[in-house]
Design a protein around this motif. Structure first.
Motif, PDB file in Angstrom:
ATOM      1  N   ALA A   1       0.820  -1.215   0.000  1.00  0.00           N
ATOM      2  CA  ALA A   1       0.000   0.000   0.000  1.00  0.00           C
ATOM      3  C   ALA A   1       0.851   1.261   0.000  1.00  0.00           C
ATOM      4  N   SER A   2       2.075   1.166  -0.477  1.00  0.00           N
ATOM      5  CA  SER A   2       2.949   2.340  -0.519  1.00  0.00           C
ATOM      6  C   SER A   2       2.681   3.175  -1.774  1.00  0.00           C
ATOM      7  N   HIS A   3       3.230   4.378  -1.767  1.00  0.00           N
ATOM      8  CA  HIS A   3       3.167   5.292  -2.920  1.00  0.00           C
ATOM      9  C   HIS A   3       1.734   5.659  -3.303  1.00  0.00           C
ATOM     10  N   LEU A   4       0.883   5.861  -2.314  1.00  0.00           N
ATOM     11  CA  LEU A   4      -0.500   6.245  -2.588  1.00  0.00           C
ATOM     12  C   LEU A   4      -0.762   7.733  -2.358  1.00  0.00           C
ATOM     13  N   ASP A   5       0.165   8.435  -1.742  1.00  0.00           N
ATOM     14  CA  ASP A   5      -0.063   9.841  -1.438  1.00  0.00           C
ATOM     15  C   ASP A   5      -0.215  10.666  -2.725  1.00  0.00           C
ATOM     16  N   ARG A   6      -1.291  11.431  -2.797  1.00  0.00           N
ATOM     17  CA  ARG A   6      -1.549  12.287  -3.954  1.00  0.00           C
ATOM     18  C   ARG A   6      -1.956  13.685  -3.499  1.00  0.00           C
ATOM     19  N   THR A   7      -1.318  14.170  -2.435  1.00  0.00           N
ATOM     20  CA  THR A   7      -1.699  15.457  -1.839  1.00  0.00           C
ATOM     21  C   THR A   7      -1.753  16.580  -2.862  1.00  0.00           C
ATOM     22  N   GLU A   8      -0.676  16.767  -3.602  1.00  0.00           N
ATOM     23  CA  GLU A   8      -0.597  17.907  -4.515  1.00  0.00           C
ATOM     24  C   GLU A   8      -1.574  17.780  -5.674  1.00  0.00           C
ATOM     25  N   GLN A   9      -1.682  16.574  -6.228  1.00  0.00           N
ATOM     26  CA  GLN A   9      -2.564  16.390  -7.378  1.00  0.00           C
ATOM     27  C   GLN A   9      -4.026  16.604  -7.009  1.00  0.00           C
ATOM     28  N   LEU A  10      -4.446  16.099  -5.829  1.00  0.00           N
ATOM     29  CA  LEU A  10      -5.833  16.272  -5.411  1.00  0.00           C
ATOM     30  C   LEU A  10      -6.151  17.741  -5.130  1.00  0.00           C
ATOM     31  N   ALA A  11      -5.168  18.472  -4.634  1.00  0.00           N
ATOM     32  CA  ALA A  11      -5.384  19.876  -4.276  1.00  0.00           C
ATOM     33  C   ALA A  11      -5.546  20.771  -5.488  1.00  0.00           C
ATOM     34  N   ARG A  12      -5.167  20.284  -6.672  1.00  0.00           N
ATOM     35  CA  ARG A  12      -5.295  21.135  -7.853  1.00  0.00           C
ATOM     36  C   ARG A  12      -6.158  20.515  -8.958  1.00  0.00           C
ATOM     37  N   THR A  13      -6.839  19.424  -8.655  1.00  0.00           N
ATOM     38  CA  THR A  13      -7.615  18.739  -9.691  1.00  0.00           C
ATOM     39  C   THR A  13      -8.768  19.592 -10.198  1.00  0.00           C
ATOM     40  N   THR A  14      -9.187  19.301 -11.407  1.00  0.00           N
ATOM     41  CA  THR A  14     -10.384  19.929 -11.967  1.00  0.00           C
ATOM     42  C   THR A  14     -11.514  18.914 -12.146  1.00  0.00           C
ATOM     43  N   VAL A  15     -11.323  17.673 -11.677  1.00  0.00           N
ATOM     44  CA  VAL A  15     -12.361  16.650 -11.789  1.00  0.00           C
ATOM     45  C   VAL A  15     -13.478  16.963 -10.796  1.00  0.00           C
ATOM     46  N   PRO A  16     -14.716  17.157 -11.256  1.00  0.00           N
ATOM     47  CA  PRO A  16     -15.820  17.418 -10.328  1.00  0.00           C
ATOM     48  C   PRO A  16     -16.005  16.221  -9.381  1.00  0.00           C
ATOM     49  N   THR A  17     -15.900  16.476  -8.089  1.00  0.00           N
ATOM     50  CA  THR A  17     -15.891  15.380  -7.113  1.00  0.00           C
ATOM     51  C   THR A  17     -16.962  15.574  -6.056  1.00  0.00           C
ATOM     52  N   LEU A  18     -17.704  14.500  -5.804  1.00  0.00           N
ATOM     53  CA  LEU A  18     -18.708  14.457  -4.752  1.00  0.00           C
ATOM     54  C   LEU A  18     -18.226  13.509  -3.666  1.00  0.00           C
ATOM     55  N   VAL A  19     -18.318  13.934  -2.418  1.00  0.00           N
ATOM     56  CA  VAL A  19     -17.985  13.092  -1.277  1.00  0.00           C
ATOM     57  C   VAL A  19     -19.273  12.771  -0.531  1.00  0.00           C
ATOM     58  N   ILE A  20     -19.508  11.477  -0.318  1.00  0.00           N
ATOM     59  CA  ILE A  20     -20.677  11.040   0.442  1.00  0.00           C
ATOM     60  C   ILE A  20     -20.293  10.940   1.913  1.00  0.00           C
ATOM     61  N   SER A  21     -21.054  11.611   2.767  1.00  0.00           N
ATOM     62  CA  SER A  21     -20.833  11.555   4.207  1.00  0.00           C
ATOM     63  C   SER A  21     -21.825  10.584   4.829  1.00  0.00           C
ATOM     64  N   ALA A  22     -21.293   9.593   5.537  1.00  0.00           N
ATOM     65  CA  ALA A  22     -22.125   8.578   6.187  1.00  0.00           C
ATOM     66  C   ALA A  22     -21.977   8.724   7.701  1.00  0.00           C
ATOM     67  N   PRO A  23     -22.998   9.192   8.395  1.00  0.00           N
ATOM     68  CA  PRO A  23     -22.854   9.496   9.828  1.00  0.00           C
ATOM     69  C   PRO A  23     -22.607   8.281  10.712  1.00  0.00           C
ATOM     70  N   ALA A  24     -22.995   7.078  10.253  1.00  0.00           N
ATOM     71  CA  ALA A  24     -22.800   5.875  11.061  1.00  0.00           C
ATOM     72  C   ALA A  24     -21.587   5.069  10.616  1.00  0.00           C
ATOM     73  N   GLU A  25     -20.707   5.688   9.836  1.00  0.00           N
ATOM     74  CA  GLU A  25     -19.528   5.031   9.272  1.00  0.00           C
ATOM     75  C   GLU A  25     -18.572   4.536  10.372  1.00  0.00           C
ATOM     76  N   PRO A  26     -18.284   3.198  10.437  1.00  0.00           N
ATOM     77  CA  PRO A  26     -17.377   2.685  11.464  1.00  0.00           C
ATOM     78  C   PRO A  26     -15.931   2.516  10.999  1.00  0.00           C
ATOM     79  N   VAL A  27     -15.667   2.664   9.702  1.00  0.00           N
ATOM     80  CA  VAL A  27     -14.310   2.481   9.188  1.00  0.00           C
ATOM     81  C   VAL A  27     -13.604   3.825   9.074  1.00  0.00           C
TER      82      VAL A  27
END
Length: 290
Positions: A217-243
């Motif tokens: 699971a190494s080399h997964l960090d994408r801090t810079e790329q995510l901070a400048r992306t132009t891909v329209p992104t939706l995040v689903i928030s799950a209030p009972a999320e245990p993970v």
């Protein structure tokens, strides 16, 4: 319609398409150890009302190749598999929806292959970013200090999975879904059991792979790329999320440029009937804007 995709030497993936062939494509990316049938038929059909929906089995799940011990791979290679599915089905650009590990793979695609994406939706996952979470009072929390996986789940995951037969394995999976679902919605034992019967029948056996937990699971960090992306992104928030409990979804939305967040009441780290309609509505609202 079913397909088999040669994603890499010695690796063949099962995939399925639903919906009109000329509709806008939407690729569903499931979590670790989960086949494409982890996306329930009812939810897939709701999405297929407007999209050509594609779901597929990761390596070492379902009808795809099970060969990790002979050919180990890093987790990041599973993102390449998603692209291989799109290529095989002649899809140049697609909306993607990723859940759990699938949400991490979706972030790799956002970061590394934005030209292949129309939009992204992320469910039950954490940010591949080192930016701190900024709370409403401006307090900054490093990602490693955000709330962790529930102790009950960690205890379940620490137990070795022995083959005690089909019925025992079904019971183990149903209990696992009970915990993953959280504590805000009623748990439907029969629905969970029926879903796992489908997965077992689809796979042809009831063995459980640990490949994704053992993959590099190494080399997964994408801090810079995510901070400048132009891909329209939706995040689903799950209030009972245990993970990845709150505020993980809000941290994720902060880490990805322009991301917006939608709450699905009662949702945990699972896809029971109660969340199908609101989840499909959120995804369809996001994708029809593109």
């Amino acid at each position: 319609m079913e397909h088999f995709v040669d994603a890499a030497p010695g690796v063949r993936l099962w995939a399925e398409g639903r919906g009109a062939a000329d509709a806008s494509p939407l690729l569903l990316i499931m979590g670790a150890q989960a086949s494409g049938l982890g996306w329930p038929d009812e939810l897939v059909d709701m999405l297929a009302s407007r999209h050509r929906v594609i779901r597929y089995d990761h390596r070492d799940t379902g009808r795809s190749t099970w060969a990790f011990d002979q050919r180990p791979y890093p987790l990041r290679e599973l993102a390449d598999d998603a692209l291989a599915v799109l290529d095989a089905l002649d899809v140049e650009r697609a909306h993607i929806v990723g859940m759990s590990m699938g949400g991490m793979l979706a972030q790799l695609l956002i970061a590394d292959h934005p030209d292949r994406l129309l939009s992204a939706t992320l469910i039950g996952t954490s940010a591949l970013s080192t930016v701190p979470y900024v709370q409403p009072d401006e307090t900054r929390t490093p990602p490693e200090e955000l709330p962790g996986i529930s102790p009950r789940l960690l205890e379940m995951w620490s137990r070795p999975v022995a083959d005690l037969g089909l019925e025992a394995e079904l019971e183990r999976r149903v209990e696992h879904w009970r915990v993953l679902g959280g504590d805000q919605l009623p748990f439907d034992d029969e629905y969970a059991r029926a879903q796992e019967w489908k997965v077992i029948a689809h796979t042809g056996h009831h063995a459980t792979s640990t490949a994704h937990a053992r993959a590099d699971a190494s080399h997964l960090d994408r801090t810079e790329q995510l901070a400048r992306t132009t891909v329209p992104t939706l995040v689903i928030s799950a209030p009972a999320e245990p993970v990845f409990p709150p505020p993980h979804p809000h941290h994720l939305a902060q880490a990805i440029k322009g991301a917006r967040i939608v709450d699905i009441p009662g949702m945990g780290h699972a896809l029971p009937r109660e969340v199908h309609a609101p989840l499909a509505a959120a995804i369809l609202d996001h994708t029809t804007e593109r």
